[in-house]
Design a protein around this motif. Structure first.
Motif, short mmCIF file in Angstrom:
data_model
loop_
_atom_site.label_atom_id
_atom_site.label_comp_id
_atom_site.label_asym_id
_atom_site.label_seq_id
_atom_site.Cartn_x
_atom_site.Cartn_y
_atom_site.Cartn_z
N THR A 1 0.83 -1.21 0.00
CA THR A 1 0.00 0.00 0.00
C THR A 1 0.86 1.25 0.00
N ILE A 2 1.82 1.30 0.90
CA ILE A 2 2.67 2.50 1.01
C ILE A 2 3.57 2.64 -0.20
N ALA A 3 4.14 1.53 -0.67
CA ALA A 3 5.06 1.59 -1.81
C ALA A 3 4.34 2.05 -3.08
N LEU B 1 -2.78 5.99 1.93
CA LEU B 1 -3.16 4.59 2.14
C LEU B 1 -4.21 4.13 1.15
N SER B 2 -4.59 4.99 0.21
CA SER B 2 -5.53 4.61 -0.85
C SER B 2 -4.73 4.34 -2.11
N ALA B 3 -4.13 3.18 -2.17
CA ALA B 3 -3.26 2.85 -3.30
C ALA B 3 -4.04 2.48 -4.55
N GLY B 4 -5.34 2.26 -4.40
CA GLY B 4 -6.15 1.87 -5.54
C GLY B 4 -6.98 0.64 -5.23
N GLY C 1 -10.94 -1.00 7.60
CA GLY C 1 -11.31 0.26 6.97
C GLY C 1 -11.22 1.43 7.94
N LEU C 2 -11.61 1.22 9.21
CA LEU C 2 -11.52 2.28 10.21
C LEU C 2 -10.07 2.62 10.52
N PHE C 3 -9.23 1.61 10.58
CA PHE C 3 -7.79 1.84 10.77
C PHE C 3 -7.23 2.71 9.65
N LYS C 4 -7.60 2.38 8.43
CA LYS C 4 -7.13 3.16 7.28
C LYS C 4 -7.65 4.60 7.35
N ALA C 5 -8.91 4.79 7.73
CA ALA C 5 -9.50 6.13 7.78
C ALA C 5 -8.83 6.99 8.84
N VAL C 6 -8.55 6.41 10.02
CA VAL C 6 -7.91 7.17 11.10
C VAL C 6 -6.51 7.61 10.70
N ILE C 7 -5.74 6.69 10.10
CA ILE C 7 -4.39 7.05 9.66
C ILE C 7 -4.45 8.12 8.57
N SER C 8 -5.40 8.03 7.66
CA SER C 8 -5.54 9.00 6.58
C SER C 8 -5.86 10.39 7.12
N VAL C 9 -6.76 10.45 8.11
CA VAL C 9 -7.10 11.74 8.72
C VAL C 9 -5.88 12.33 9.41
N GLY C 10 -5.11 11.49 10.11
CA GLY C 10 -3.90 11.98 10.76
C GLY C 10 -2.89 12.53 9.77
N LEU C 11 -2.69 11.82 8.65
CA LEU C 11 -1.78 12.30 7.62
C LEU C 11 -2.26 13.61 7.01
N LEU C 12 -3.58 13.71 6.80
CA LEU C 12 -4.15 14.95 6.23
C LEU C 12 -3.93 16.13 7.17
N LEU C 13 -4.17 15.92 8.47
CA LEU C 13 -3.97 17.00 9.44
C LEU C 13 -2.50 17.41 9.50
#
Length: 313
Positions: A86-88, A243-246, A287-299
């Motif tokens: 995902t990250i790569a 974290l949204s690699a596609g 999915g919730l794990f991904k959403a929380v990390i995404s919000v943190g990265l966005l902030l």
């Protein structure tokens, strides 16, 4: 007697402002209702991440298991591989796919022949409107072992002796995936940058030209700084989606199970392990794990970008 100060007009209330703008507000209302109904109301479904969800008992009567689903994901044998892919893939797309539309917009802006410019724009926009089902079919045809265009070309150039099954070699998958994404999205993504470039004051180019700046220097000293706020905003959004690699592109291109070590990302993992196996609580937890990390990265990205004077809020 001293002159009386004029009375300040009372600030209109929110309700009065709404009444004055009723026509504009009525246009916004359908969009607000759509977001509320399809984005906010279903959010109660995240409760399933903390339950052993039973489809017959429903959310409110299913057994509560706390963080068990999250621990199960972190301890899963696929966790490290899924996160690595995902990250790569996301970083690969960020490094290559993100600057591609900027470069295309800068190149199109330098074209003075309007007919040729429109043709190039149309050709570059069209792939965006193709379904990933159609695009994946093109890719399979191009990379086919039997009469595939790429293999035939490489053989004609004496670069390979025997055809290569590109979509069966895991090491090639990331390159194929990102290349197809660039081809498909670069034209449409460049529209925003072209619009931003169109708003640059022409006198800035004239002043730079008088000072002896070449076209490349004008791009570097005038165009890029002028559209930097737009670039920064899209960069913030791209980091938030790291974290949204596609999903569709990977699901349709990585049909061969041998590619799973390089193609399995969070979204495809949730679909394969969570949805297809009816493990709804587990899928919700991932999915919730991904959403929380995404919000943190966005902030975090927005906070860093605020130092440059550009931010989403």
């Amino acid at each position: 007697m001293g002159r009386r100060m004029p009375m300040k007009a009372a600030k209109p209330s929110k309700l009065e402002q709404f009444r004055k703008q009723w026509d504009l507000q009525s246009m916004v209302l359908p969009g607000v209702l759509f977001v509320f109904v399809f984005s906010y109301i279903p959010m109660y479904g995240v409760l399933m991440a903390f339950q052993q969800y039973d489809i017959f008992a429903g959310i409110w009567r299913s057994e509560w298991v706390g963080l068990a689903n999250f621990r199960m994901f972190f301890q899963a044998p696929e966790f490290g591989n899924v996160m690595r892919n995902t990250i790569a893939i996301s970083l690969f797309k960020l490094v290559i796919s993100f600057p591609a539309p900027i470069v295309l917009a800068l190149m199109l802006n330098e074209v003075r022949h309007m007919a040729f410019k429109r043709v190039i724009q149309t050709i570059s926009y069209l792939p965006y409107f193709l379904s990933w089902v159609i695009v994946s079919g093109f890719v399979f045809s191009l990379l086919s072992v039997d009469n595939g265009t790429v293999n035939l070309l490489l053989q004609r150039l004496d670069l390979i002796e025997h055809p290569i099954n590109f979509l069966a070699v895991p090491e090639y998958f990331w390159t194929i995936l990102v290349s197809v994404n660039v081809w498909k999205d670069v034209g449409f993504a460049s529209i925003v940058y072209l619009a931003a470039i169109a708003g640059v004051d022409p006198t800035l180019y004239e002043a730079a030209s008088i000072d002896g700046a070449s076209r490349f220097k004008q791009i570097y000293l005038v165009t890029l700084p002028a559209i930097a706020p737009v670039i920064m905003i899209f960069m913030i959004l791209a980091i938030g989606n790291i974290l949204s690699a596609g999903f569709e592109d990977i699901l349709l291109l990585a049909t061969n199970p041998i590619l799973r070590d390089y193609s399995d990302v969070i979204d495809t993992y949730v679909y394969r392990v969570g949805i297809l196996n009816s493990r709804f609580s587990y899928a919700t937890a991932v999915g919730l794990f991904k959403a929380v990390i995404s919000v943190g990265l966005l902030l975090a990205a927005n906070r860093l970008a605020r130092r440059t004077g550009v931010s989403l809020w």
